[in-house]
Every structure is written in C-alpha cells, then in structure tokens.
Design an enzyme around this catalytic site. Structure first.
Site, PDB file in Angstrom:
ATOM      1  N   GLU A 141     -18.558 -19.266  -6.832  1.00  0.00           N
ATOM      2  CA  GLU A 141     -19.116 -20.755  -5.693  1.00  0.00           C
ATOM      3  C   GLU A 141     -17.777 -21.158  -5.181  1.00  0.00           C
ATOM      4  OE1 GLU A 141     -23.291 -20.915  -7.602  1.00  0.00           O
ATOM      5  OE2 GLU A 141     -22.218 -22.669  -7.448  1.00  0.00           O
ATOM      6  N   CYS A 155     -14.081 -26.227  -1.255  1.00  0.00           N
ATOM      7  CA  CYS A 155     -13.072 -26.569  -2.335  1.00  0.00           C
ATOM      8  C   CYS A 155     -13.473 -24.999  -3.037  1.00  0.00           C
ATOM      9  CB  CYS A 155     -14.317 -27.165  -2.755  1.00  0.00           C
ATOM     10  SG  CYS A 155     -14.820 -27.206  -4.706  1.00  0.00           S
ATOM     11  N   CYS A 181     -16.888 -22.869 -17.283  1.00  0.00           N
ATOM     12  CA  CYS A 181     -15.581 -24.023 -17.453  1.00  0.00           C
ATOM     13  C   CYS A 181     -15.752 -24.380 -19.368  1.00  0.00           C
ATOM     14  CB  CYS A 181     -15.739 -25.903 -17.033  1.00  0.00           C
ATOM     15  SG  CYS A 181     -14.039 -26.353 -17.412  1.00  0.00           S
ATOM     16  N   CYS A 198     -17.186 -30.696 -20.041  1.00  0.00           N
ATOM     17  CA  CYS A 198     -17.534 -32.572 -19.697  1.00  0.00           C
ATOM     18  C   CYS A 198     -19.034 -32.910 -19.856  1.00  0.00           C
ATOM     19  CB  CYS A 198     -16.959 -33.277 -18.160  1.00  0.00           C
ATOM     20  SG  CYS A 198     -15.115 -32.812 -18.482  1.00  0.00           S
ATOM     21  N   CYS A 250     -20.517 -32.594 -16.375  1.00  0.00           N
ATOM     22  CA  CYS A 250     -20.349 -31.796 -15.711  1.00  0.00           C
ATOM     23  C   CYS A 250     -21.847 -30.571 -15.807  1.00  0.00           C
ATOM     24  CB  CYS A 250     -18.817 -31.706 -15.330  1.00  0.00           C
ATOM     25  SG  CYS A 250     -18.431 -29.915 -14.946  1.00  0.00           S
ATOM     26  N   GLY A 294     -14.258 -24.577 -12.807  1.00  0.00           N
ATOM     27  CA  GLY A 294     -13.471 -24.181 -13.879  1.00  0.00           C
ATOM     28  C   GLY A 294     -12.167 -25.228 -13.935  1.00  0.00           C
ATOM     29  N   SER A 345      -7.436 -30.614  -9.205  1.00  0.00           N
ATOM     30  CA  SER A 345      -7.932 -31.947  -9.444  1.00  0.00           C
ATOM     31  C   SER A 345      -8.220 -31.091 -11.023  1.00  0.00           C
ATOM     32  CB  SER A 345      -9.065 -31.759  -9.243  1.00  0.00           C
ATOM     33  OG  SER A 345      -9.562 -32.302  -9.968  1.00  0.00           O
ATOM     34  N   LEU A 380     -10.046 -38.938 -14.930  1.00  0.00           N
ATOM     35  CA  LEU A 380      -9.401 -39.803 -15.646  1.00  0.00           C
ATOM     36  C   LEU A 380     -10.857 -40.560 -15.905  1.00  0.00           C
ATOM     37  CD1 LEU A 380      -7.122 -40.858 -16.568  1.00  0.00           C
ATOM     38  CD2 LEU A 380      -7.293 -43.234 -15.540  1.00  0.00           C
ATOM     39  N   CYS A 404     -20.024 -31.999  -5.920  1.00  0.00           N
ATOM     40  CA  CYS A 404     -19.238 -32.598  -6.865  1.00  0.00           C
ATOM     41  C   CYS A 404     -19.887 -31.777  -8.460  1.00  0.00           C
ATOM     42  CB  CYS A 404     -18.382 -33.865  -7.140  1.00  0.00           C
ATOM     43  SG  CYS A 404     -16.595 -33.624  -6.058  1.00  0.00           S
TER      44      CYS A 404
HETATM   45  N1  SAH Z   1     -11.636 -28.879 -13.856  1.00  0.00           N
HETATM   46  C1  SAH Z   1     -10.992 -29.937 -12.667  1.00  0.00           C
HETATM   47  C2  SAH Z   1     -11.702 -29.345 -11.466  1.00  0.00           C
HETATM   48  C3  SAH Z   1     -12.869 -29.264 -10.931  1.00  0.00           C
HETATM   49  S1  SAH Z   1     -14.496 -30.777 -11.333  1.00  0.00           S
HETATM   50  C4  SAH Z   1     -11.324 -30.331 -13.294  1.00  0.00           C
HETATM   51  O1  SAH Z   1     -11.918 -31.893 -13.942  1.00  0.00           O
HETATM   52  O2  SAH Z   1     -10.643 -32.472 -12.383  1.00  0.00           O
HETATM   53  C5  SAH Z   1     -14.054 -31.877 -10.141  1.00  0.00           C
HETATM   54  C6  SAH Z   1     -14.155 -32.633  -9.927  1.00  0.00           C
HETATM   55  O3  SAH Z   1     -15.658 -33.457 -10.224  1.00  0.00           O
HETATM   56  C7  SAH Z   1     -13.836 -33.675 -10.953  1.00  0.00           C
HETATM   57  O4  SAH Z   1     -13.525 -34.778 -10.797  1.00  0.00           O
HETATM   58  C8  SAH Z   1     -14.945 -33.532 -11.909  1.00  0.00           C
HETATM   59  O5  SAH Z   1     -15.017 -34.424 -13.223  1.00  0.00           O
HETATM   60  C9  SAH Z   1     -16.484 -34.368 -11.099  1.00  0.00           C
HETATM   61  N2  SAH Z   1     -17.686 -34.069 -11.980  1.00  0.00           N
HETATM   62  C10 SAH Z   1     -17.699 -33.472 -12.180  1.00  0.00           C
HETATM   63  N3  SAH Z   1     -19.306 -33.263 -12.430  1.00  0.00           N
HETATM   64  C11 SAH Z   1     -19.757 -34.585 -11.467  1.00  0.00           C
HETATM   65  C12 SAH Z   1     -21.404 -34.567 -11.116  1.00  0.00           C
HETATM   66  N4  SAH Z   1     -22.055 -34.342 -11.968  1.00  0.00           N
HETATM   67  N5  SAH Z   1     -20.931 -35.870 -10.321  1.00  0.00           N
HETATM   68  C13 SAH Z   1     -19.795 -36.133  -9.783  1.00  0.00           C
HETATM   69  N6  SAH Z   1     -18.597 -35.769 -10.141  1.00  0.00           N
HETATM   70  C14 SAH Z   1     -18.665 -34.376 -10.757  1.00  0.00           C
HETATM   71 FE1  SF4 Z   2     -14.977 -28.341 -16.518  1.00  0.00          FE
HETATM   72 FE2  SF4 Z   2     -13.692 -30.208 -14.626  1.00  0.00          FE
HETATM   73 FE3  SF4 Z   2     -16.061 -30.439 -15.242  1.00  0.00          FE
HETATM   74 FE4  SF4 Z   2     -14.618 -30.794 -16.943  1.00  0.00          FE
HETATM   75  S1  SF4 Z   2     -15.533 -31.414 -14.854  1.00  0.00           S
HETATM   76  S2  SF4 Z   2     -16.552 -28.961 -17.547  1.00  0.00           S
HETATM   77  S3  SF4 Z   2     -13.331 -29.723 -16.705  1.00  0.00           S
HETATM   78  S4  SF4 Z   2     -14.692 -28.385 -14.539  1.00  0.00           S
END
Ligand code: SAH
Ligand code: SF4
Length: 366
Positions: A102, A115, A122, A126, A129, A173, A205, A228, A349
């Site tokens: 995507e 993006c 991934c 997290c 996410c 990812g 990121s 963070l 995001c």
């Molecule tokens: N893996 C990398 C990049 C992809 S995620 C990372 O984690 O940084 C891009 C951003 O979206 C990251 O800051 C991630 O923490 C945030 N993110 C993930 N899930 C989200 C959600 N449900 N709502 C808002 N931001 C989210």
């Molecule tokens: Fe992977 Fe980034 Fe999503 Fe965490 S926030 S699961 S590192 S894509």
C-alpha cells in the site's frame, strides 16, 4: 486486468534495473561493455522520462541496447487498485502474488507527499497499529520500493500534476528491518540522476531498532522520525513489544548520535507520539516527555490515534491533545498535531493492512 505476477515470472532471469542504485547500475553496464557515461544517460531515461523501453534510448549505442534487452528489464509493478478520499488523499495498492503493497499520496497546497511501504506487514506488532496486528510476510525488494514512487509520478504526470516533492517511509513495515534495500532505495531517491529529492524532504520513520539505527548513521543522511509514543518504559513496553529489546534511553542515545552527524535534521529530529486515550495522554506524561527530550533537539508530532477493526484503543479527544500539546509548547518544544488524511479509505497512519499472509520465519532485528 494487470497481472504483475506473470510479468515477474517472465523476468526471473533478467536483471531489473529498478533494483540497482547508481553504483550497481554502473558496474552492470560496464560488464556489458558500455561506456562510463551511459550510467547517467540510462538513469535519465528511467527517472526523468519514466521510459522502460530500451528501443527509445537512442543516445545509447545499438549494441548496448541489444545487450540490455537480452540481460535486463525496467519493470515497475503497476498499481492494481486506487482509492480516493474526499480530502484528495489517494491510496494505491500493488498486488503481487496475492500480497498487497500500500502506498498513500497526500496532496497539500505547496507540496505532495508519498507515504511508501518497506515491508509487507510488520513483525514488530505494536498493539495500536493495524499493520503490526496483521502480521508479517516479507521485506520489499529495492524495485518494489522504487516502483511506488515511479508509478505515482507517472500517474501524476498523466494528469498534469507535479511530481512527488516529499517521501515518508511511514507506510507498511519497519524500514530499519529492511535496512539494505531501504538504503539502496534511498540512494536512488537522493541521486541527482534518480528522483533527485533533497535529504530534508525524505523522512524515515522508525520504532527504534537501535543496532540498525546505529548502522544507518554511517550509511545515509535523511530526516529521521522516531515513533516514541510513550514517556516511560512501562507504558512503551505495554504498547510496543520492541521496547523490551531496545528501551527508550537506548533509542534516544542512538537518535542523538544520528542527529549530531546529520545535516538533514538540523532543525531537530521528529518525535512521533500517538495519542491513546487513558494510556499515554495525561499531563504528567507530557511533563515526563519534555524531561526525556531535553537533550535531544526535536520537534514533536502528536498523532490522533486512527481506529481499525478489532482494536480496543481509543484516541484522546481533541481537547486533551491540545492541552498535551500546550504543555510541551510551554517547555519550548515545537509541537504539531498531525492532520489525519485519508481516514475514510483506511489510508491514515497505522491503518494500512495490505493483505498479509503470515510468515514470521525471516525476522531479523538488525
Ligand atoms: N514502522 C515505522 C513506520 C511505519 S508506521 C514506525 O513505526 O515508525 C508510521 C507511523 O504511524 C508511526 O509513527 C506509527 O507508530 C504510527 N501509527 C501506527 N498505528 C497508528 C494508528 N492506528 N494511529 C495513528 N498512528 C499510528
Ligand atoms: Fe510496525 Fe511501525 Fe506498525 Fe509498529 S507502528 S507495528 S513498527 S509499522
């Protein structure tokens, strides 16, 4: 209907030039007997004219064009689906072997951001996410990262819209778990004969894979965003399993080192902080965050949490986010509340899920 899979199968024995950065392309061309300057010429055809047909490259000798035809291809998988949001955001999907990559296009007044994804799924899981909750299939190859930009620009040019001005590695990812391919792709994006974007306009990121972040410093200089999302290890452990391996202090130490050796981050690195109702959004967390970041030149991006099916998190409300932001501002931090674009098409995001078949075998952390 587009079938990226069958084209890929035909290509197996041929080198895809979109997999090669300038150095690698140069070596390949020299091995075919080409002159040194043909590297720039071919890159110009690929990244300026978006040309994939060697027959059209008339400033390259017929002999070398023949050799190229026999041994290589310029192949960018096509977008197989497009979803357009009411706010102008577009999500493009590239389906290969039933897996979906995507890519999200975010137009703004003075710039347009792409993006891009670096993995299918991934492995870091997290909890907040959608990508992480889907599981992991595989790393993207260089050409699959590059193709997202190549196809996006081709589409925009057809509509007489300017090329992409900014690229963020914030799609599916964790880019630092696909370090080699991501750095090779970054080299092509930065290259004056590639996409020729400045290092300040490319943001990587990461959730903080420390050994890879340490390596990245000696490999490439781009803008850095650190996910963070918590002001202490107890909370971060709860929402980001990777924190048990690399805790907040180790990430901030490594980030400071990157900052010190970087020109792209002169205004400070970006700290991303997703606002989760009742979890990390209290005043005391803002205070704690300000203390944590006191030695790291940084700007803070507060991200309202984007919902996805099956998740029990909730976003902090806008009042809470404003109060949180104001505490940080009062401590001298530039703090921005990120706009959620493309929420209606699941392009915001953390909402990118692809269609991942789990395959955890290949996970490496550095
Ligand atoms: N893996 C990398 C990049 C992809 S995620 C990372 O984690 O940084 C891009 C951003 O979206 C990251 O800051 C991630 O923490 C945030 N993110 C993930 N899930 C989200 C959600 N449900 N709502 C808002 N931001 C989210
Ligand atoms: Fe992977 Fe980034 Fe999503 Fe965490 S926030 S699961 S590192 S894509």
């Amino acid at each position: 209907m587009i079938n990226n899979e069958s084209i890929l199968n035909r290509l197996d024995s041929k080198i895809n030039l979109l997999n090669l950065n300038r150095q690698e392309l140069h070596r390949f061309l020299i091995s075919l007997g080409a002159k040194s300057f043909s590297t720039q010429q071919i890159m110009h055809w690929i990244y300026h004219y978006y040309c994939s047909d060697f027959n059209k490259m008339l400033n390259i000798s017929a002999k070398i064009r023949n050799q190229l035809q026999k041994n290589s291809r310029i192949f960018a998988p096509e977008f197989t689906e497009e979803k357009v949001s009411f706010d102008g955001t577009i999500k493009w999907i590239t389906e290969i072997n039933k897996q979906k990559i995507e890519t999200v296009y975010i137009p703004e007044q003075k710039r347009s951001t792409l993006c891009v994804s670096s993995q299918i799924g991934c492995p870091l899981k997290c909890h907040f996410c959608a990508t992480g909750q889907q599981g992991f299939n595989r790393n993207l190859q260089v050409f699959e990262i590059i193709s997202q930009i190549w196809q996006a620009n081709k589409r925009l040019q057809k509509k007489n819209i300017n090329n992409i001005t900014n690229i963020v590695f914030m799609g599916m990812g964790e880019p630092l778990l696909n370090l080699k391919n991501v750095v090779s792709a970054l080299n092509i994006i930065l290259d004056e004969f590639g996409f020729a974007l400045s290092k300040r306009k490319i943001t990587l990121s990461t959730s903080g894979v420390v050994p890879a972040l340490d390596k990245l410093r000696s490999m490439i200089d781009v803008s850095l965003a650190i996910s963070l999302h918590a002001s202490n290890d107890v909370i971060r452990d709860l929402i980001m399993p990777i924190n048990k391996k690399y805790n907040i202090q180790s990430i901030l130490d490594s980030t400071l080192k990157y900052f010190r050796s970087s020109k792209a981050n002169r205004g400070g690195v970006t700290i991303e902080y997703v606002m989760l109702n009742g979890i990390n959004d209290a005043n005391q967390h803002a205070e704690q965050l300000a203390v944590l970041l006191r030695k790291l030149p940084s700007k803070i991006n507060l991200i309202p949490w984007n919902p996805f099916l099956g998740s029990s998190f909730a976003s902090s409300n806008i009042n809470r986010i404003n109060i949180f932001a104001n505490i940080l501002r009062s401590k001298g931090f530039t703090t921005v509340i990120r706009k959620n674009r493309g929420k209606d098409i699941d392009a915001a995001c953390g909402q990118l899920t692809g269609n991942v078949k789990n395959d955890i075998k290949n996970v490496k952390y550095s």
